[in-house]
Design a protein around this motif. Structure first.
Motif: not given
Length: 444
Positions: A17-18, A21, A216, A220, A224, A228
């Motif tokens: 996820r991060w 992002t 992705g 998530d 997003h 994101t």
């Protein structure tokens, strides 16, 4: 690490996820977002610019939530998605336009760095052009999964602190602007609509979203969709950047030129301001060169049958960008982007219509295998006609409103036209398992 630019992105190759992002939020720090707000404020005034900006944040957030969700669920790139819609040749044109636009933005952002360094240190600008290209290319080689997330994650706080410091330093040294821009006036179109249409000129962000969203993971998706790629991202990218840009430029009395924002940043913070510009342009150009290289590779693979490692296309993107920098690029850059923007807005309209009318067919994907594709699909004809009309309207400078409304007219023609052709000649589809091509992807 394998490159999946010509293949469906497998679940096992998706990123966290991060990580995704941070890789995507590289686009948050482009000087272009500060400049576009300044340009809009100079044209229609600060009040109408804020309204147009708010509407853009909402619409960009909504559109990209749809595209990011679809890109993540299917694992397709813009080129793969376009194959069924436009045919083999049509999808190649999509990747070429995408690559060219990414290179043009790399030229714009790189030129800002070069001009800032030349003004501070002196020396020939051609040398600075070469330097900003050469240092950026190795940063892109690792790809989204390996390096871009970490690089941009480290640099994001520095850019954010730089924006805050620039505002505080400007307020302390020169105070608020004595006059806020009221616009040129004289137009019959509402100013807020003009501002909204100005922001429509960067719909290339929709294509950027599609190519990044495929990384992705399913769990998530909600994050997003909103953070994101959605409204949160555009609140900061359009809203925060834009307001800061207008404040800095008008407080320091800089003109609303391509380099005015950079000069205001340097006046506010001196050498630290130069570092902020360097960081911001480093972050955005990792995205520009990454997408330029992947789409150049996809175009060469489809049209020229050249299946070369991605690093070859990274170098090619850098060479092309440098050659453009050596010309009087700003004299024709905005025209080129306007023309390409017409093709992109038409693509967005067609993509949204396709996703809407096939939303219940979750068990199928657009066909991507060459054996199941026509050279030119009906959607390509709609795309070309809508784009041709849009370009014609864009060039009608004598009728200002008609030229300004070109993006909206293009979207209407493309969307309605594609809906009609979809009902008459639906594009080919395939099962997700069949779309996972057996051949090994090229090495990155």
């Amino acid at each position: 690490m394998a490159s999946y630019s010509n293949y469906v992105m497998p679940e096992g190759e998706r990123t966290g996820r991060w990580s995704l992002t941070m890789a995507w939020w590289a686009l948050f720090s482009a000087m272009f977002w500060l400049y576009i707000a300044v340009a809009s404020a100079g044209a229609v005034g600060i009040g109408d610019t804020l309204i147009g900006m708010a509407l853009s944040i909402a619409s960009y957030g909504a559109i990209n939530s749809v595209l990011s969700r679809y890109g993540a669920r299917t694992g397709l790139t813009v080129e793969l998605f376009s194959r069924s819609l436009f045919g083999r040749l049509g999808s190649a044109v999509a990747t070429l336009i995408f690559a060219a636009t990414a290179i043009y933005y790399a030229v714009f952002e790189g030129s800002v760095i070069a001009a800032a360094f030349q003004s501070y240190f002196g020396g020939p600008v051609k040398l600075w052009y070469a330097a900003v290209v050469l240092y950026a290319l190795p940063l892109v080689a690792g790809g989204v999964q390996n390096w871009l997330d970490k690089l941009n994650g480290w640099l994001l706080p520095f850019y954010a602190i730089g924006l805050i410091a620039a505002v505080i330093a400007t307020a302390a040294r020169v105070g608020a602007p004595h006059t806020w821009p009221h616009g040129l006036g004289g137009g019959s179109m509402p100013g807020w609509l003009s501002a909204y249409l100005i922001y429509m000129g960067v719909y290339i962000m929709m294509m950027y979203t599609f190519d990044y969203a495929r990384y992705g993971r399913e769990q998530d998706e909600k994050f997003h969709t909103h953070v994101t790629f959605g409204w949160v991202f555009y609140l900061f990218t359009f809203g925060v950047n834009g307001i800061v840009g207008v404040f800095l430029v008008y407080a320091w009395g800089e003109g609303g030129t391509e380099t005015g924002v950079a000069q205001a940043m340097i006046k506010a913070l001196g050498f630290f301001g130069l570092l902020v510009i360097f960081v911001s342009q480093t972050r955005i150009n990792t995205a520009n060169y990454y997408l330029a290289s992947t789409n150049l590779g996809a175009f060469a693979s489809r049209v020229l049958r050249l299946d070369l490692p991605r690093w070859v296309w990274i170098i090619a993107s850098g060479v092309i960008a440098y050659l453009f920098m050596l010309t009087d690029v700003l004299s024709y850059l905005l025209t080129a982007l306007a023309w390409q923007g017409v093709f992109v807005t038409a693509w967005v309209a067609i993509a949204l219509v396709y996703i809407a009318v096939t939303r219940k067919n979750a068990g199928t994907l657009p066909e991507i295998a060459e054996s199941g594709l026509r050279p030119v699909a009906a959607g390509a004809i709609v795309w070309v006609i809508a784009s041709a009309i849009g370009i014609y309207l864009t060039e009608q400078h004598a009728s200002g409103n008609l030229a300004a409304l070109a993006p909206l007219i293009t979207i209407a023609i493309a969307g309605l036209g594609y809906y009609a052709t979809f009902r008459l000649a639906p594009p080919a589809t395939t099962k997700p398992a069949e779309a996972l091509v057996a051949a090994e992807p090229n090495a990155a």
